[in-house]
Design an enzyme around this catalytic site. Structure first.
Site, short mmCIF file in Angstrom:
data_model
loop_
_atom_site.label_atom_id
_atom_site.label_comp_id
_atom_site.label_asym_id
_atom_site.label_seq_id
_atom_site.Cartn_x
_atom_site.Cartn_y
_atom_site.Cartn_z
N ASP A 164 2.48 9.61 -3.61
CA ASP A 164 1.69 8.34 -3.20
C ASP A 164 0.77 8.13 -4.34
O ASP A 164 0.60 8.98 -5.24
CB ASP A 164 1.30 8.14 -1.97
CG ASP A 164 1.10 6.65 -1.50
OD1 ASP A 164 1.02 5.91 -2.33
OD2 ASP A 164 0.92 6.63 -0.20
C1 NOJ Z 1 -0.31 3.34 -1.88
C2 NOJ Z 1 0.52 3.11 -0.60
O1 NOJ Z 1 0.22 4.05 0.44
C3 NOJ Z 1 2.04 3.20 -0.66
O2 NOJ Z 1 2.95 2.70 0.56
C4 NOJ Z 1 2.51 2.03 -1.89
O3 NOJ Z 1 4.12 2.28 -1.66
C5 NOJ Z 1 1.96 2.62 -3.01
N1 NOJ Z 1 0.48 2.63 -2.96
C6 NOJ Z 1 2.17 1.86 -4.17
O4 NOJ Z 1 1.92 0.67 -4.15
#
Ligand code: NOJ
Length: 733
Positions: free
Chosen positions: A290
């Site tokens: 993430d």
């Molecule tokens: C953080 C989020 O937790 C995740 O769900 C998302 O896909 C990514 N950022 C990219 O934006």
């Protein structure tokens, strides 16, 4: 080992058949076996080229075209992936052209983005979608999202989110499919089929990404990003099944979570990422971290610096680093120092290249550029969005048939902060949805009730704050109307990422508005738009009808108006329990039996939640026959058929979902009081009877998983449960 031998054989066969035309490298030949192409490419790549494949950069934060141009020039042609925030397919193609023509080996970039519930056509939030119990519609919404995304330059979406969530304080409950593992698994399969189609190499398909692997929704107290205490039993029983189903359905990628799983963070967890995902389930795609979850290992206290964080994440099984640059900055040193083996780098890059090959990016690196009007918001997309939104809405209460709005109501008070809203109604993660394309509730109502009822609109109050000056006009509107429809709810950032709340009640001013409007002594209809279950203990007592409309997206207006007028007969059922109060969390339908079932409940509120998982009314009535079983005793390897007939005894057609639960009352480990094992939604015309059938496969439907991931099927009594019917049968050796 077996795979290696197979590759060598395939390659030999391939080389023999093509030895006369071997000018171009094998990896460029689309007819060569994929693994042979990857072997060939890996043999040509430098360490630097390999590591750049393992990083994701971002692009397009700033919408100013001049800045985008600068950013584009700055993008290295060697990068593995871009988190692409622009909507412009031409920029994508230009960036891709750099990679294809200006890099030594011409390896295509994979472009990803969060199209979570639609791209430009915004569908209801996933939590709402799961209340539809209509996996076909969910699949269609993902297909549409994939088309719009692909035509905007994307190959990959960071969806579906499979975090089974039982704490509504956690804002990300909006992004998942509710509190049940089986339901989440079924929606996962539908989403993957929708995004990826039958062949990822086809146009308009994009790679799915299962997230957030794993246990993220247990963030303590619902505080996002916090520690999560995940027992092995819960891990296997609750969290793993949807991911396993998603992997079986062919999901190309997985995202590792931010959460610390009982001491070993999800992005550094060798057990979940390698032993289970890759070794046990055989996932052959790749894992992306993430955003920042690699460097977060430092904050979480399991790495002393970014270098160690990179090493831990990489060795645990995270192949791509989202936007962090940790891999790019430190993997070269780690390899030189012998802390990261070259074979592991090759295996990681192989996984990334494999997904790119499956997407057909080496042969077709560019997307089609078509005019915007052919790309977005096509009439059939809007139709699907309205359908899914209306099937997602849940009629929670309907005293004395207050709803639907028939000709008995000549004038309607339309009140509340959500009525003319075009932003919050889309929910969080609205992709590239634009307020100007949203049909507001007010617009929908004007169309629906034109020449049928007068609409008396008043704002009443804002979503929060203390300004009660609008109450007066609202009460006036209520007094001159036959019914009062109040649209309350949450702003979009009150849920979603970093959208935790200590209470799931609506702000006091919204509740006060309803109390004020009681003075008009007219039927009160509450329409609630939220990204989570709400605390309705007070409002439930004073409203005549309540509909949870969630955050319905682009077609909010028509969907809501259709539900109110009866053009859409409500068919949604809750995929998540609504507690009486915030303090009753966690409460969910598949809890274990307590040692003293009658005791131990909170003294100040009723024992049961306000609305259970599965609750949801209709404008028609359904009569269920007794459950019929094909046998009362079967062997472990035999199947059992359970059937129930449902008659639509009202005077409207409707869609009814039968939820089939199982209970194993005595086992070697305690089992939930009931567990959903199957569901089916069917149209039943007024006056008609339809049969629902559940074929029970004992190993699949009656076994339980232990804390090591092993399944057990025990002999003894079981129950099949539908509504309040519970029928016993026995499994024998
Ligand atoms: C953080 C989020 O937790 C995740 O769900 C998302 O896909 C990514 N950022 C990219 O934006």
């Amino acid at each position: 080992m077996k795979r290696r031998i197979l590759v060598v054989i395939l390659l030999a066969a391939y080389q023999t058949s093509t030895f006369s035309q071997t000018k171009q490298p094998i990896y460029k030949d689309k007819n060569a076996p994929v693994e042979a192409r990857i072997d060939n490419l890996l043999s040509l790549m430098t360490l630097d080229e390999k590591i750049k494949q393992m990083n994701q950069w971002t692009y397009g934060k700033n919408a100013n075209p001049n800045n985008i141009g600068d950013q584009m020039r700055a993008v290295s042609p060697l990068i593995g992936s871009l988190l692409y925030r622009s909507t412009n397919p031409e920029y994508r193609n230009q960036i891709q052209k750099k990679a294809m023509t200006e890099s030594r080996l011409g390896i295509p970039i994979i472009f990803g983005f969060d199209a979570i519930h639609g791209y430009r056509t915004v569908f209801p939030i996933p939590l709402a979608q799961s209340c539809s119990w209509n996996t076909d519609l969910v699949k269609e919404s993902c297909e549409i999202s994939a088309k719009e995304s692909w035509l905007s330059g994307l190959d990959w979406t960071f969806s579906p989110m499979l975090d089974v969530a039982r704490d509504a304080r956690w804002g990300r409950v909006a992004e998942g499919y509710g509190e049940d593992s089986y339901a989440t698994s079924q929606y996962a399969i539908a989403a993957i089929e929708g995004y990826q189609g039958t062949n990822l190499a086809n146009k308009y398909t994009i790679a799915a990404c299962l997230k957030h692997y794993i246990g993220y929704s247990l963030s303590e107290g619902g505080r996002d990003y916090h520690y999560s205490d995940v027992s092995m039993q819960t891990l296997w029983e609750t969290f793993m099944p949807p991911f396993e189903a998603g992997i079986k359905a062919g999901a190309a990628t997985v995202m590792s979570g931010f959460n610390d799983i009982t001491g070993v963070p999800a992005s550094a967890n060798h057990y979940t990422l390698t032993e289970v995902l890759k070794n046990k389930w055989g996932h052959d795609g790749f894992v992306i971290s993430d955003w920042g979850s690699v460097r977060n290992l430092v904050e979480q206290g399991v790495a002393k610096d970014k270098k160690e964080a990179g090493m831990k994440s990489f060795l645990a099984g995270v192949e791509m680093d989202m936007v962090d640059n940790v891999y790019v900055d430190y993997l070269p040193e780690l390899v030189a120092e012998g802390k990261v083996p070259m074979t592991a780098i090759d295996e990681a890059v192989r996984r990334i290249l494999r997904v790119k090959m499956k997407l057909g990016l080496f042969e077709n690196p560019y997307v089609d550029v078509v005019p915007e009007e052919k790309r977005y918001l096509l009439p059939e997309y809007l139709k699907a969005a309205e359908e899914l939104a209306s099937e997602s809405m849940v009629l929670l209460k309907n005293e004395k048939e207050t709803l639907p709005i028939t000709s008995k109501y000549k004038s309607l008070a339309i009140i509340g902060p959500m009525v003319k809203d075009s932003i919050n109604i889309m929910g969080s993660w609205e992709g590239k949805g634009q307020p100007k394309n949203v049909e507001t509730i007010y617009e929908g109502l004007e169309k629906e009730f034109k020449d049928k009822a007068t609409l008396n609109y008043a704002l009443g109050c804002d979503f929060d704050g203390e300004d009660r000056n609008g109450f007066k006009d609202a009460l006036e509107a209520a007094r001159k109307s036959d019914a009062v429809i109040i649209f309350l709810g949450e702003k979009k950032h009150w849920s979603g990422e970093n959208g935790s709340r200590s209470t799931i009640a609506l702000p006091k001013i919204q509740e006060d508005l309803v109390v004020e409007l009681l003075k008009a002594k007219k039927p009160i209809i509450l329409m609630l738009s939220s990204g989570r279950p709400l605390e309705l203990i007070r409002l439930n007592k004073i409203a005549d009808a309540i509909v949870e409309i969630w955050q319905p997206g682009t077609m909010a207006g028509s969907a809501v108006a259709g539900i109110l007028s009866g053009r859409h007969n409500p068919s949604g059922k809750l995929s998540i329990t609504f507690p009486q109060t915030t303090g009753q969390i966690p409460i969910y339908y598949n809890m274990r039996q307590s040692a003293r079932p009658k005791l131990g409940h909170y003294q100040d509120i009723p024992r049961d939640p306000l609305y259970w998982f599965g609750d949801g009314l209709s404008y028609t009535t359904y009569d269920y026959s007794d459950i019929k079983l094909s046998a009362t005793q079967i062997k472990k390897n035999e199947h059992l058929i359970a059937e129930v007939d449902v008659t639509n005894s009202g005077n409207r057609d409707g869609k009814e979902t039968v939820l089939w639960f199982i209970n194993d009352p005595v086992a070697n480990i305690s089992r939930p009081m009931k567990e959903l094992q199957f569901f089916e939604k069917k149209l039943i015309k007024s006056g008609e009877k339809v049969a629902y059938r559940f074929e029970i496969d004992p190993m699949r439907d009656l076994s339980y998983v232990d804390s090591f991931g092993n399944n057990h099927l025990e002999t003894g009594d079981y129950f099949v449960i539908v509504n309040d019917q519970k029928v016993k049968f026995e499994i024998v050796d």
